[in-house]
Scaffold this motif. Structure first.
Motif, PDB file in Angstrom:
ATOM      1  N   ASP A 148       0.828  -1.208   0.000  1.00 62.43           N
ATOM      2  CA  ASP A 148       0.000   0.000   0.000  1.00 62.43           C
ATOM      3  C   ASP A 148       0.858   1.252   0.000  1.00 62.43           C
ATOM      4  O   ASP A 148       0.531   2.249  -0.667  1.00 62.43           O
ATOM      5  N   LYS A 151       2.151   1.839  -3.460  1.00 63.63           N
ATOM      6  CA  LYS A 151       1.090   2.383  -4.312  1.00 63.63           C
ATOM      7  C   LYS A 151       0.847   3.863  -4.006  1.00 63.63           C
ATOM      8  O   LYS A 151       0.630   4.675  -4.921  1.00 63.63           O
ATOM      9  N   GLU A 152       0.874   4.212  -2.741  1.00 58.99           N
ATOM     10  CA  GLU A 152       0.671   5.609  -2.355  1.00 58.99           C
ATOM     11  C   GLU A 152       1.792   6.485  -2.923  1.00 58.99           C
ATOM     12  O   GLU A 152       1.554   7.610  -3.388  1.00 58.99           O
ATOM     13  N   GLU A 155       1.166   6.993  -6.620  1.00 56.99           N
ATOM     14  CA  GLU A 155       0.062   7.929  -6.845  1.00 56.99           C
ATOM     15  C   GLU A 155       0.499   9.373  -6.633  1.00 56.99           C
ATOM     16  O   GLU A 155       0.148  10.259  -7.408  1.00 56.99           O
ATOM     17  N   GLU A 186       0.543  -8.343  -6.290  1.00 59.20           N
ATOM     18  CA  GLU A 186      -0.258  -7.683  -7.325  1.00 59.20           C
ATOM     19  C   GLU A 186      -0.404  -8.505  -8.605  1.00 59.20           C
ATOM     20  O   GLU A 186      -1.154  -8.118  -9.511  1.00 59.20           O
ATOM     21  N   TYR A 193       2.829  -2.315 -13.219  1.00 58.79           N
ATOM     22  CA  TYR A 193       1.855  -1.556 -12.428  1.00 58.79           C
ATOM     23  C   TYR A 193       2.012  -0.052 -12.685  1.00 58.79           C
ATOM     24  O   TYR A 193       1.013   0.662 -12.851  1.00 58.79           O
ATOM     25  N   GLN A 197      -0.870   2.463 -14.188  1.00 54.81           N
ATOM     26  CA  GLN A 197      -1.355   3.652 -13.505  1.00 54.81           C
ATOM     27  C   GLN A 197      -1.201   4.895 -14.375  1.00 54.81           C
ATOM     28  O   GLN A 197      -2.086   5.767 -14.406  1.00 54.81           O
TER      29      GLN A 197
END
Length: 256
Positions: A148, A151-152, A155, A186, A193, A197
């Motif tokens: 997580d 991913k943060e 982003e 994932e 990934y 995104q």
């Protein structure tokens, strides 16, 4: 100054390490030297450190201590001394150590390793990350929590050049280990990934804004337009302009 904890039972070795380099010039201060590994937990609870250096003269104890530390902390660790054994180094990587320096340890090798860790700590400070990683009674971070965080990071920095190595440094993980955990979690590689995104973000911007294609490319981390066009067409089967026209036409049909 970043505080360093040295763990070794040999007083002569600890004195040699103290005298090997000018620690303060690199931005580190040697705060404590532990005679045996049993004292490590107590010292950690009393003080906070930014780096741990563990002697590998006693291989088993050194790796066992890495295991104890990694149950509760992501503090950078340097393993120093001992034999140049591939299997030993491989086991050490499993504990996400920052470096492994077997005997004979050269001062310039140690300086290079410390400079790398210093840059990582400085970078973490600049990003608002905590510089201190004390051992506590908390449970280890679960893998999904680490994923997580990855991913943060993606982003938040999608418009920038992003590498797993950079993220690994910030999170104090071995890059190869983190990459494998990400893939297992994932079902795709980190680079796959990241591309997903960026392309999905680009699609959303093409569908819902009047931004120019080059502005969208910059927004999702591409400074070279040819590379963005190539990646977008490969991902969607259409050029960016074709995609925008098709989605606009579909939107108008749905509104009728």
């Amino acid at each position: 100054m970043y505080k360093v904890l040295i763990i070794d039972s040999n007083q002569r070795w600890r004195d040699k390490l103290h005298a090997m380099i000018e620690w303060s010039q690199i931005g580190f201060s040697l705060e404590s030297s532990i005679v045996n590994t049993e004292e490590a937990g107590a010292i950690f609870r009393m003080q906070q450190f930014s780096l741990v250096i563990i002697s590998m003269n006693e291989h088993t104890n050194g790796l066992n201590l890495c295991d104890q530390i990694r149950r509760h902390s992501r503090i950078p660790i340097i393993l120093i001394g001992g034999s140049n054994d591939f299997q030993l180094a491989r086991r050490a990587l499993g504990y996400h150590v920052s470096d492994y320096l077997p005997d004979p340890v050269a001062p310039d090798e140690l300086i290079t390793s410390l400079q790398t860790i210093r840059r990582e700590l400085d970078q973490a400070s600049g990003k608002g990350q905590s510089l201190l990683y004390p051992i506590s009674d908390e449970k280890p971070q679960a893998v999904d929590n680490i994923i997580d965080k990855v991913k943060e990071y993606v982003e938040d920095a999608l418009h920038q050049n992003i590498t797993l190595k950079e993220i690994s440094n910030v999170l104090h993980y071995n890059c190869s280990y983190l990459g494998q955990k990400f893939k297992d979690h994932e079902k795709m590689t980190f680079n796959e990934y990241l591309l997903q995104q960026r392309m999905e973000k680009a699609k959303t911007l093409l569908e819902n804004t009047d931004m120019k294609v080059y502005e969208i490319a910059n927004k999702v981390g591409y400074s070279e337009m040819d590379w963005f066009y190539k990646k977008f067409k490969s991902y969607t089967g259409r050029s960016a302009n074709q995609y925008r026209k098709a989605t606009t036409k579909l939107y108008l049909l749905n509104c009728q």
